[in-house]
Design a protein around this motif. Sequence first.
Motif, PDB file in Angstrom:
ATOM      1  N   SER A 188       0.852  -1.193   0.000  1.00 11.61           N
ATOM      2  CA  SER A 188       0.000   0.000   0.000  1.00 11.61           C
ATOM      3  C   SER A 188       0.882   1.234   0.000  1.00 11.61           C
ATOM      4  CB  SER A 188      -0.929   0.005   1.221  1.00 11.61           C
ATOM      5  OG  SER A 188      -0.176   0.105   2.420  1.00 11.61           O
ATOM      6  N   GLU A 189       0.231   2.417  -0.012  1.00 10.66           N
ATOM      7  CA  GLU A 189       0.976   3.650   0.049  1.00 10.66           C
ATOM      8  C   GLU A 189       1.779   3.706   1.360  1.00 10.66           C
ATOM      9  OE1 GLU A 189      -3.169   4.544   1.753  1.00 10.66           O
ATOM     10  OE2 GLU A 189      -2.419   3.481   0.000  1.00 10.66           O
ATOM     11  N   PRO A 190       2.950   4.269   1.381  1.00 14.76           N
ATOM     12  CA  PRO A 190       3.610   5.018   0.286  1.00 14.76           C
ATOM     13  C   PRO A 190       4.410   4.148  -0.688  1.00 14.76           C
ATOM     14  CG  PRO A 190       4.959   5.116   2.232  1.00 14.76           C
ATOM     15  CD  PRO A 190       3.725   4.333   2.633  1.00 14.76           C
ATOM     16  N   ASP A 191       4.385   2.815  -0.473  1.00 12.50           N
ATOM     17  CA  ASP A 191       5.194   1.953  -1.339  1.00 12.50           C
ATOM     18  C   ASP A 191       4.631   1.862  -2.757  1.00 12.50           C
ATOM     19  OD1 ASP A 191       6.921   1.478   0.737  1.00 12.50           O
ATOM     20  OD2 ASP A 191       5.965  -0.402   1.339  1.00 12.50           O
ATOM     21  N   VAL A 192       3.298   1.961  -2.883  1.00 13.81           N
ATOM     22  CA  VAL A 192       2.686   2.012  -4.209  1.00 13.81           C
ATOM     23  C   VAL A 192       1.670   3.152  -4.226  1.00 13.81           C
ATOM     24  CG1 VAL A 192       3.018  -0.414  -4.797  1.00 13.81           C
ATOM     25  CG2 VAL A 192       0.958   0.271  -3.590  1.00 13.81           C
ATOM     26  N   SER A 193       1.579   3.832  -5.353  1.00 13.70           N
ATOM     27  CA  SER A 193       0.628   4.928  -5.521  1.00 13.70           C
ATOM     28  C   SER A 193       0.036   4.854  -6.921  1.00 13.70           C
ATOM     29  CB  SER A 193       1.319   6.289  -5.332  1.00 13.70           C
ATOM     30  OG  SER A 193       1.936   6.383  -4.065  1.00 13.70           O
ATOM     31  N   SER A 194      -1.287   4.964  -6.995  1.00 18.46           N
ATOM     32  CA  SER A 194      -1.996   4.897  -8.281  1.00 18.46           C
ATOM     33  C   SER A 194      -1.572   3.689  -9.112  1.00 18.46           C
ATOM     34  CB  SER A 194      -1.770   6.187  -9.079  1.00 18.46           C
ATOM     35  OG  SER A 194      -2.273   7.302  -8.393  1.00 18.46           O
ATOM     36  N   PRO A 195      -1.562   2.479  -8.545  1.00 12.85           N
ATOM     37  CA  PRO A 195      -1.151   1.296  -9.323  1.00 12.85           C
ATOM     38  C   PRO A 195      -2.233   0.887 -10.313  1.00 12.85           C
ATOM     39  CG  PRO A 195      -1.950   0.612  -7.177  1.00 12.85           C
ATOM     40  CD  PRO A 195      -1.971   2.120  -7.175  1.00 12.85           C
ATOM     41  N   VAL A 196      -1.811   0.456 -11.510  1.00 11.32           N
ATOM     42  CA  VAL A 196      -2.767   0.002 -12.521  1.00 11.32           C
ATOM     43  C   VAL A 196      -2.424  -1.367 -13.094  1.00 11.32           C
ATOM     44  CG1 VAL A 196      -3.502   2.321 -13.161  1.00 11.32           C
ATOM     45  CG2 VAL A 196      -1.570   1.264 -14.348  1.00 11.32           C
ATOM     46  N   ALA A 197      -1.205  -1.858 -12.880  1.00 13.28           N
ATOM     47  CA  ALA A 197      -0.821  -3.175 -13.390  1.00 13.28           C
ATOM     48  C   ALA A 197       0.330  -3.696 -12.558  1.00 13.28           C
ATOM     49  CB  ALA A 197      -0.417  -3.107 -14.861  1.00 13.28           C
ATOM     50  N   ALA A 198       0.428  -5.026 -12.449  1.00 16.60           N
ATOM     51  CA  ALA A 198       1.481  -5.637 -11.648  1.00 16.60           C
ATOM     52  C   ALA A 198       1.874  -6.973 -12.261  1.00 16.60           C
ATOM     53  CB  ALA A 198       1.006  -5.837 -10.210  1.00 16.60           C
ATOM     54  N   ASP A 223      11.405 -11.661   3.409  1.00 18.35           N
ATOM     55  CA  ASP A 223      11.296 -12.606   4.527  1.00 18.35           C
ATOM     56  C   ASP A 223      10.205 -13.645   4.328  1.00 18.35           C
ATOM     57  OD1 ASP A 223       9.025 -11.123   4.838  1.00 18.35           O
ATOM     58  OD2 ASP A 223       9.654 -10.148   6.708  1.00 18.35           O
ATOM     59  N   GLY A 224       9.503 -13.582   3.171  1.00 20.66           N
ATOM     60  CA  GLY A 224       8.528 -14.615   2.845  1.00 20.66           C
ATOM     61  C   GLY A 224       7.262 -14.583   3.662  1.00 20.66           C
ATOM     62  N   ASP A 225       6.922 -13.429   4.235  1.00 19.93           N
ATOM     63  CA  ASP A 225       5.697 -13.355   5.046  1.00 19.93           C
ATOM     64  C   ASP A 225       4.481 -12.907   4.251  1.00 19.93           C
ATOM     65  OD1 ASP A 225       6.254 -10.702   4.586  1.00 19.93           O
ATOM     66  OD2 ASP A 225       6.092 -10.081   6.696  1.00 19.93           O
ATOM     67  N   GLY A 226       4.650 -12.695   2.945  1.00 18.60           N
ATOM     68  CA  GLY A 226       3.530 -12.284   2.107  1.00 18.60           C
ATOM     69  C   GLY A 226       3.375 -10.788   1.976  1.00 18.60           C
ATOM     70  N   ARG A 227       4.130  -9.985   2.719  1.00 18.29           N
ATOM     71  CA  ARG A 227       4.104  -8.524   2.587  1.00 18.29           C
ATOM     72  C   ARG A 227       5.380  -8.055   1.908  1.00 18.29           C
ATOM     73  NH1 ARG A 227       0.516  -5.300   5.736  1.00 18.29           N
ATOM     74  NH2 ARG A 227       1.610  -3.602   4.689  1.00 18.29           N
ATOM     75  N   TYR A 228       5.243  -7.089   1.029  1.00 15.70           N
ATOM     76  CA  TYR A 228       6.397  -6.568   0.307  1.00 15.70           C
ATOM     77  C   TYR A 228       6.953  -5.389   1.108  1.00 15.70           C
ATOM     78  CZ  TYR A 228       4.948  -9.574  -3.503  1.00 15.70           C
ATOM     79  OH  TYR A 228       4.626 -10.682  -4.240  1.00 15.70           O
ATOM     80  N   GLU A 229       7.982  -5.720   1.920  1.00 14.96           N
ATOM     81  CA  GLU A 229       8.475  -4.713   2.854  1.00 14.96           C
ATOM     82  C   GLU A 229       9.542  -3.804   2.254  1.00 14.96           C
ATOM     83  OE1 GLU A 229      11.171  -8.178   2.977  1.00 14.96           O
ATOM     84  OE2 GLU A 229       9.007  -7.980   3.190  1.00 14.96           O
ATOM     85  N   ARG A 230      10.073  -4.173   1.092  1.00 13.54           N
ATOM     86  CA  ARG A 230      11.107  -3.346   0.460  1.00 13.54           C
ATOM     87  C   ARG A 230      10.566  -2.801  -0.851  1.00 13.54           C
ATOM     88  NH1 ARG A 230      16.799  -2.757   0.343  1.00 13.54           N
ATOM     89  NH2 ARG A 230      17.629  -2.338  -1.749  1.00 13.54           N
ATOM     90  N   ALA A 231      10.677  -1.491  -1.042  1.00 10.51           N
ATOM     91  CA  ALA A 231      10.159  -0.854  -2.254  1.00 10.51           C
ATOM     92  C   ALA A 231      11.166   0.157  -2.768  1.00 10.51           C
ATOM     93  CB  ALA A 231       8.826  -0.170  -1.973  1.00 10.51           C
ATOM     94  N   SER A 232      11.293   0.210  -4.089  1.00 10.23           N
ATOM     95  CA  SER A 232      12.173   1.188  -4.710  1.00 10.23           C
ATOM     96  C   SER A 232      11.584   1.598  -6.049  1.00 10.23           C
ATOM     97  CB  SER A 232      13.582   0.607  -4.910  1.00 10.23           C
ATOM     98  OG  SER A 232      13.545  -0.527  -5.754  1.00 10.23           O
ATOM     99  N   THR A 233      12.041   2.721  -6.537  1.00 11.51           N
ATOM    100  CA  THR A 233      11.590   3.201  -7.844  1.00 11.51           C
ATOM    101  C   THR A 233      12.498   2.618  -8.911  1.00 11.51           C
ATOM    102  OG1 THR A 233      10.683   5.244  -6.934  1.00 11.51           O
ATOM    103  CG2 THR A 233      11.204   5.224  -9.280  1.00 11.51           C
ATOM    104  N   PHE A 234      11.936   1.739  -9.713  1.00 11.38           N
ATOM    105  CA  PHE A 234      12.706   1.083 -10.764  1.00 11.38           C
ATOM    106  C   PHE A 234      12.901   2.023 -11.953  1.00 11.38           C
ATOM    107  CE2 PHE A 234      13.093  -1.979 -14.359  1.00 11.38           C
ATOM    108  CZ  PHE A 234      14.205  -2.694 -13.900  1.00 11.38           C
ATOM    109  N   ALA A 235      11.860   2.790 -12.282  1.00 11.87           N
ATOM    110  CA  ALA A 235      11.947   3.764 -13.377  1.00 11.87           C
ATOM    111  C   ALA A 235      10.919   4.840 -13.130  1.00 11.87           C
ATOM    112  CB  ALA A 235      11.717   3.092 -14.729  1.00 11.87           C
ATOM    113  N   GLU A 236      11.193   6.057 -13.568  1.00  8.49           N
ATOM    114  CA  GLU A 236      10.269   7.169 -13.384  1.00  8.49           C
ATOM    115  C   GLU A 236      10.301   8.068 -14.602  1.00  8.49           C
ATOM    116  OE1 GLU A 236      11.423   9.481  -9.974  1.00  8.49           O
ATOM    117  OE2 GLU A 236      13.541   9.051 -10.316  1.00  8.49           O
ATOM    118  N   GLY A 237       9.404   9.087 -14.570  1.00 11.90           N
ATOM    119  CA  GLY A 237       9.312   9.984 -15.712  1.00 11.90           C
ATOM    120  C   GLY A 237       8.708   9.322 -16.942  1.00 11.90           C
TER     121      GLY A 237
END
Length: 965
Positions: free
Chosen positions: A60-70, A102-116
Amino acid sequence: MRYDSNAPRRACGVGLIGLVVAARAAFGDAPVVPEPLAPEAAVKTLKLIDPDLTITLVASEPDVSSPVAAAWDEDGRLFVAEMLDYPRGPASGKVRLLEDRDGDGRYERASTFAEGLNFPNGVLPWNGGVLVTAAPDILFLKDDDGDGRADTRRVVLTGFAEGNTQLRVNGLTWGADGWVYGANGRSDGVVRKPGDPDSAAVPLRFHDFRFRPDTGEIQTVSGFSQFGLPRDDWGRRFPSWNTIPIRHVVLEERTLARNPYLAESATVATILDPADGGRVFPLSPPPTTFNRESTTYFNASCGPTIYRGDLLGDVYRGNAFFGESLTNLVQRRILEHQGPTFLARRAEPDREFLASTDPYFRPVNTATGPDGALYVVDFYREMVEHPDFVPADLRESIEFRRWQNRGRIWRIARKGSTPAQPPRLGQADTGELVALLEHPNGWRRDTAQRLLTNRRDLAALPLLETLARTGATPLGRIHAAWTLDGLGTLDDAIVVGLLADASADVREAAAKLAAGRPGLVEAVATRADDPESRVRFQAAVVLGDSDAPRAVEALARIAARDAEDEWTRLAVLSGLRDTASPFLATLLTAHPEWLATATPGQARLLDATASILGARAIPDELKALAARLAPPAEGEGSAGRIALLLGLSDGLARANRSPRELANQAGFEKLGVLLDRAAETVGSAHANPTDRARALTLLARFRPDDAAALVPALLSADQPPAVQAAAAEAVVEVGSAPLAARIFESWETIPTAPRRAVLAAMIRSTPLAGRLVEAIEDDVVALSELTPAERESLRSSPDSEVAGRAAALLESRTPRDRAEVVARFQPVLSLTGDPGRGRELFVKNCRTCHQHRGDGYKVGPDLSGVASRPESALLKDVLDPNADVSPDLVAFTVLTKRGQTLSGLLVEETAASLKLRAAEGVEESILRSEIEAVRPSGRSLMPEGFEDALGEQGLADLIAFLKQP
């Protein structure tokens, strides 16, 4: 009513439709806007119908914002396309990279792979990076140094149109054949690899596409998807649309295009169960909208998937899921085989698989994950309406991007299941990957197949061959074959074995693999007697590539068994290029009874086969056909013979030959006996109405004077509808001015339905259109009897005199300045409308092109949901229908070489033909070889001038009817 961009293109790009909650100018004080819910509170609003399932938050936010595909890569890293720049930019979209370390089902690490990025709306892993749809491009992004950010940014394909940000290329999916498939998005484009000349570009008009990311090769494919293009375990594609969330690609256009004499263009089946009409059952409050489509039916469906996992349970495997972002729910459909296609049946009769009481839950995409769970991408915004679709005087009061910093991804699985450790397939060896081709989770099978194909490891070949021959599961066997095919090493012997597999799905897929392998004709021909109709259908598709006698004989057996199935019939006909004559001989030698007592499907097959022969116009073939038209014995029926002669006359006309020439050709000397029998059939009140209709059409073509004498009486109220319709068409077939005069003399005695049919027929005929204009000028026919599309056809007549007279008629009653008309009719808004009278006006003037709560024809937008639309907006819709027309709702005029003028929406287009849809949903396919010109009007199918038919009080009544809650 109005054909514009407002309704049918809602659920696109982000797959959404508008919720206007701040429309102060139209509705007075705005309702109180509820505050957005935190993820922990929002989960409590999500209601699953199955008590054995559970839904949990994974990001969820702030790790993802306005998601449309995954989408997940081979190591379980989740790439999310964020359309932060929706709806109007500036370009600021991102791809986020999420990791569950850690395999708990939550994505605890987030980074911006590409922007703009420019409105990114689709993502698919490939070759260590990801492919991203961001019109005008499909990009390849890759992290080369391991820091979690893309260093490589390369354009794979370019030229996709940058239409409305809801309507752009999207939905990348790996096909079973190793191609990447994509949804058109309804903006089309002319696409090429960067650096290629313009001459190498591929127009996408009204088509989805597939491409090879390594070479940039691109091809159009059947289907025209809006947002999402899923496939099932067996490689079948299911295009999506906002109001039709699932369809099925049954035939590829290249299959139809191989027969230039076939006047058919159907490729995609609408498979929604007609029993439920597309109802949805939300739990959230009814939204306020500006579109014309009902919010109690599909309105903003998007992001479909065919569930291919194993964590929900076997009952869900192969089910279709799609979001309804306007009404905050996810619906499930069960796909049931029906011949070569499916019926998409509701799983829950009056509830939804998942629904939320939160009006900001926006399920825009769904996917099967690496763990076998079902994932839901939640855009979570207040406003998802594109500004273009909101009245101009309201736009400034709406904050379209509010809450663009929110977004959630949800996971649905069976209670008690624990999150699986993220896969680490990137380092898996060849043996491990081959073994995964039998995994119960489709994501793992697809990923293993992709990696094996990309690695091109020859050590995999013996393992794959063994699995294809002796694998324990049907899916394992066919995945091994697909992988071998992708490596270019699939042996014919393996395909032969799979064609005899115990699984019908494997046999069907094997038949597809047999295409283009001439050595397998005999093996495929054995499937002509397969117990499963979908296997016989696919065999017919493949056999049509061969002219071998064995293939022709097998096609005849399939046709004899499956003539009533429209798709199998079409598959057979598509292969009859040079073999129509031996095919017909084989079929009728085995089934001579068809000539006397053909069923509807058999008659259509005979008709279409003879039409191919007529279009070829080869003397020896015509002579052989003549033998089949020998006069029937006394007391014997003639339905099949009449069907043959009808089809032959159609084909000859396409070859620019008069059917009446047949009487003077060798072999056709006794044609008169069959025509006498046809005349008897027309006049028999006891004969089957369909047989009478066919017989009348035959007379009109070969004995026009005899038909002309019968037509007026056959338009009367005591005749069956099929006979009335044939009589109306016979008016054009005969083409006689005296016949038209006789009909107009008794115009007031003709019932409404056949009268409408006569008008539609005359307008298509250039010679008779002038007679119709004359009847309107003489007030015999009221201008209001013509649909708006029919008026436009008269105005566009290739006969300049007719066009000029029609234009003078229309312009004398239709002011040119529509803004002035709208202003002049503003007093309508102060009148009290009568909904009852409004319904009568709807039935008379609107239902030929619109549905309202199930009544009418769905050519233009469904008007069931316009009650919340302001009266002023409805008035403008009626009076100024061309103010904003979606490209796919522009009316086209087609002029044929035979002097016909056809108008309607262009709904399908192939290399060999195109299809128009006109009032009452009537569709007509026209061979390109028959077409003189195709002209887009630039206008909607509903032209201007509706005020002439309704008047001020009528407009008020109609609006009152439409405004009923």
